[in-house]
Design a protein around this motif. Structure first.
Motif, PDB file in Angstrom:
ATOM      1  N   GLU A 166     117.543  52.525 -44.984  1.00  0.00           N
ATOM      2  CA  GLU A 166     116.108  52.444 -44.706  1.00  0.00           C
ATOM      3  C   GLU A 166     115.308  53.529 -45.414  1.00  0.00           C
ATOM      4  O   GLU A 166     114.139  53.329 -45.735  1.00  0.00           O
ATOM      5  CB  GLU A 166     115.879  52.439 -43.191  1.00  0.00           C
ATOM      6  CG  GLU A 166     116.410  51.130 -42.624  1.00  0.00           C
ATOM      7  CD  GLU A 166     116.197  50.921 -41.148  1.00  0.00           C
ATOM      8  OE1 GLU A 166     116.076  51.914 -40.413  1.00  0.00           O
ATOM      9  OE2 GLU A 166     116.159  49.755 -40.739  1.00  0.00           O
ATOM     10  N   THR A 167     115.937  54.664 -45.675  1.00  0.00           N
ATOM     11  CA  THR A 167     115.212  55.708 -46.404  1.00  0.00           C
ATOM     12  C   THR A 167     114.797  55.187 -47.792  1.00  0.00           C
ATOM     13  O   THR A 167     113.729  55.535 -48.287  1.00  0.00           O
ATOM     14  CB  THR A 167     116.051  56.989 -46.567  1.00  0.00           C
ATOM     15  OG1 THR A 167     117.415  56.620 -46.723  1.00  0.00           O
ATOM     16  CG2 THR A 167     115.929  57.891 -45.383  1.00  0.00           C
ATOM     17  N   GLU A 175     110.906  55.177 -49.056  1.00  0.00           N
ATOM     18  CA  GLU A 175     110.452  55.826 -50.292  1.00  0.00           C
ATOM     19  C   GLU A 175     109.787  54.827 -51.240  1.00  0.00           C
ATOM     20  O   GLU A 175     108.827  55.163 -51.933  1.00  0.00           O
ATOM     21  CB  GLU A 175     111.617  56.586 -50.939  1.00  0.00           C
ATOM     22  CG  GLU A 175     111.842  57.893 -50.199  1.00  0.00           C
ATOM     23  CD  GLU A 175     113.182  58.558 -50.426  1.00  0.00           C
ATOM     24  OE1 GLU A 175     113.889  58.195 -51.376  1.00  0.00           O
ATOM     25  OE2 GLU A 175     113.509  59.468 -49.622  1.00  0.00           O
ATOM     26  N   ALA A 176     110.280  53.596 -51.225  1.00  0.00           N
ATOM     27  CA  ALA A 176     109.653  52.558 -52.065  1.00  0.00           C
ATOM     28  C   ALA A 176     108.239  52.258 -51.550  1.00  0.00           C
ATOM     29  O   ALA A 176     107.317  52.031 -52.352  1.00  0.00           O
ATOM     30  CB  ALA A 176     110.504  51.298 -52.061  1.00  0.00           C
ATOM     31  N   LEU A 177     108.058  52.290 -50.245  1.00  0.00           N
ATOM     32  CA  LEU A 177     106.706  52.082 -49.691  1.00  0.00           C
ATOM     33  C   LEU A 177     105.783  53.207 -50.144  1.00  0.00           C
ATOM     34  O   LEU A 177     104.630  52.979 -50.515  1.00  0.00           O
ATOM     35  CB  LEU A 177     106.737  52.086 -48.146  1.00  0.00           C
ATOM     36  CG  LEU A 177     107.472  50.971 -47.402  1.00  0.00           C
ATOM     37  CD1 LEU A 177     107.486  51.273 -45.905  1.00  0.00           C
ATOM     38  CD2 LEU A 177     106.818  49.615 -47.647  1.00  0.00           C
ATOM     39  N   GLN A 178     106.313  54.424 -50.121  1.00  0.00           N
ATOM     40  CA  GLN A 178     105.480  55.585 -50.459  1.00  0.00           C
ATOM     41  C   GLN A 178     104.924  55.518 -51.873  1.00  0.00           C
ATOM     42  O   GLN A 178     103.802  55.948 -52.114  1.00  0.00           O
ATOM     43  CB  GLN A 178     106.295  56.876 -50.289  1.00  0.00           C
ATOM     44  CG  GLN A 178     106.574  57.190 -48.835  1.00  0.00           C
ATOM     45  CD  GLN A 178     107.363  58.473 -48.683  1.00  0.00           C
ATOM     46  OE1 GLN A 178     108.365  58.681 -49.366  1.00  0.00           O
ATOM     47  NE2 GLN A 178     106.924  59.341 -47.782  1.00  0.00           N
ATOM     48  N   ASN A 192     119.614  58.500 -40.796  1.00  0.00           N
ATOM     49  CA  ASN A 192     119.125  59.617 -41.604  1.00  0.00           C
ATOM     50  C   ASN A 192     117.982  60.322 -40.882  1.00  0.00           C
ATOM     51  O   ASN A 192     116.814  60.066 -41.128  1.00  0.00           O
ATOM     52  CB  ASN A 192     118.645  59.124 -42.970  1.00  0.00           C
ATOM     53  CG  ASN A 192     119.806  58.789 -43.875  1.00  0.00           C
ATOM     54  OD1 ASN A 192     120.851  59.451 -43.834  1.00  0.00           O
ATOM     55  ND2 ASN A 192     119.654  57.748 -44.660  1.00  0.00           N
ATOM     56  N   ASN A 193     118.345  61.204 -39.986  1.00  0.00           N
ATOM     57  CA  ASN A 193     117.354  61.937 -39.194  1.00  0.00           C
ATOM     58  C   ASN A 193     118.044  63.211 -38.699  1.00  0.00           C
ATOM     59  O   ASN A 193     119.065  63.143 -38.004  1.00  0.00           O
ATOM     60  CB  ASN A 193     116.906  61.054 -38.012  1.00  0.00           C
ATOM     61  CG  ASN A 193     116.024  61.792 -37.025  1.00  0.00           C
ATOM     62  OD1 ASN A 193     116.331  62.907 -36.603  1.00  0.00           O
ATOM     63  ND2 ASN A 193     114.933  61.178 -36.644  1.00  0.00           N
ATOM     64  N   ALA A 194     117.479  64.363 -39.074  1.00  0.00           N
ATOM     65  CA  ALA A 194     118.118  65.648 -38.765  1.00  0.00           C
ATOM     66  C   ALA A 194     118.294  65.844 -37.258  1.00  0.00           C
ATOM     67  O   ALA A 194     119.314  66.383 -36.804  1.00  0.00           O
ATOM     68  CB  ALA A 194     117.285  66.778 -39.347  1.00  0.00           C
ATOM     69  N   MET A 195     117.315  65.398 -36.467  1.00  0.00           N
ATOM     70  CA  MET A 195     117.415  65.590 -35.015  1.00  0.00           C
ATOM     71  C   MET A 195     118.615  64.828 -34.451  1.00  0.00           C
ATOM     72  O   MET A 195     119.332  65.315 -33.585  1.00  0.00           O
ATOM     73  CB  MET A 195     116.131  65.134 -34.319  1.00  0.00           C
ATOM     74  CG  MET A 195     116.202  65.302 -32.807  1.00  0.00           C
ATOM     75  SD  MET A 195     114.664  64.882 -31.956  1.00  0.00           S
ATOM     76  CE  MET A 195     114.820  63.094 -31.822  1.00  0.00           C
TER      77      MET A 195
END
Ligand code: BDP
Length: 336
Positions: free
Chosen positions: A80-81, A85-88, A181-184
């Motif tokens: 999903e990351t 990033e593609a959306l951004q 993919n999430n540090a928390m």
């Protein structure tokens, strides 16, 4: 000659797909806007059904002017990351993703997915559809992330599934658990004594468990069932550590190319699909639980005392990721 032209055009269309979309002119001269939506789940999964419903509504309400093409099963972006990033950068118009990886780009979103924050689904929905949740959704657009939050969907509660049984906190020690993919979330599993592993897309969890790269993962009933992960990790420990909503995101760059009316239309249609997704979610959750248990998975219920041990370990996350949001967290816990 005409045939050759059509052939060349067809080859170009296959070779150079336009993921963000683009526009074309119909015979009557009216402009059709073509937009693409990326989804990691398979056909028939509740979120995928909601994606199609969103596309249908947008098409209908725009009188056929706006076409949204859904790419399911992670065919465009397995992680999903990648889609975020593609959306951004405006390479993709829409992505239906989990709020968990979005928090890497909009950190405030961690607050609404802290472990053991909600009593149940009703509590979560009261928050998400109330002032706090709607403000967070709107903040995605103004955060400078390049993303627009269109709607929340249900994704139930996430629990651990493993290739060896986890019956207590001690059983988590040293396990390699695939996390989003999430540090928390990686820190969360670390606080429970295990090692978080990232970089594995949801469609690759099954083979990673089979190959022994990881000992398990964590997810809701429908994903556990739909991805077939229960066959590789047949122990499901119902600790329900998080309720992470799904989010339908749009690219700000792509939205900015549309008229104000079309942007509003898209936002309204997205909101309209929430109820539909929740209905589909409830049906699928029950079905998945039936499929998985019939297949012989051992569903492990933790005692209240054991569960309390998991919960107590989460305090550092509230301190770190909740810093600056103490009032919001207190309000979620006490006012809803
Ligand atoms: C599922 C979400 C999906 C996530 C996946 C994951 O629906 O969006 O990608 O979890 O763990 O529950 O990556």
């Amino acid at each position: 000659m005409k045939k050759l032209f059509v052939l060349v055009l067809a080859i170009m269309m296959v070779a150079v797909p336009v993921f963000a979309g683009g526009s074309s002119e119909s015979a009557s001269g009216e402009k059709t806007i073509n937009l693409v939506l990326s989804e990691v789940h398979a056909e028939g999964y509740p979120t995928t059904l909601a994606d199609y419903e969103f596309a249908r509504l947008v098409n209908e309400k725009s009188g056929g002017r706006i076409n949204i093409q859904v790419y399911s099963g992670g065919t465009l972006y397995g992680e999903e990351t990648g889609s975020i990033e593609a959306l951004q950068i405006g390479d993709l118009a829409f992505a239906r993703v989990s709020a968990s990886p979005v928090a890497s780009y909009v950190p405030a979103l961690n607050v609404i997915q802290l472990p053991y924050l909600y009593r149940d689904a009703d509590h979560m929905w009261a928050v998400l559809n109330g002032e706090i949740g709607q403000q967070m959704l709107a903040d995605i657009e103004t955060s400078g992330s390049g993303l627009v939050g269109l709607a929340y969907y249900d994704a139930g509660a996430r629990s651990f599934y493993t290739s060896t049984p986890v019956r207590s906190l001690e059983d988590m020690a040293g396990l390699r658990i695939r996390m989003q993919n999430n540090a928390m979330m990686v820190e969360m599993v670390g606080l429970l004594g295990a090692n978080g592993v990232t970089g594995i897309g949801p469609n690759d969890v099954y083979s990673a468990i089979q190959q022994g790269t990881i000992d398990g993962a964590e997810n809701n009933w429908p994903t556990y069932e739909s991805m077939g992960d229960y066959e590789a990790a047949p122990y499901y420990t119902l600790d329900a550590h998080t309720r992470v909503p799904e989010i339908l995101l749009a690219s700000k760059a792509v939205m900015d190319t549309l008229s104000e009316e079309d942007q509003q239309l898209i936002k309204e249609c997205a909101k309209e699909t929430q109820e539909y997704e929740i209905e589909q979610w409830n049906l699928r959750e029950q079905h998945s639980e039936e499929v998985v248990t019939a297949a012989g998975v051992e569903v492990i219920e933790l005692s209240a005392d054991e569960l309390a041990k998991f919960q107590e370990k989460m305090a550092p996350l509230y301190a770190t990721y909740g810093a600056g949001y103490e009032d919001i967290i207190a309000s979620i816990q006490n006012d809803y």
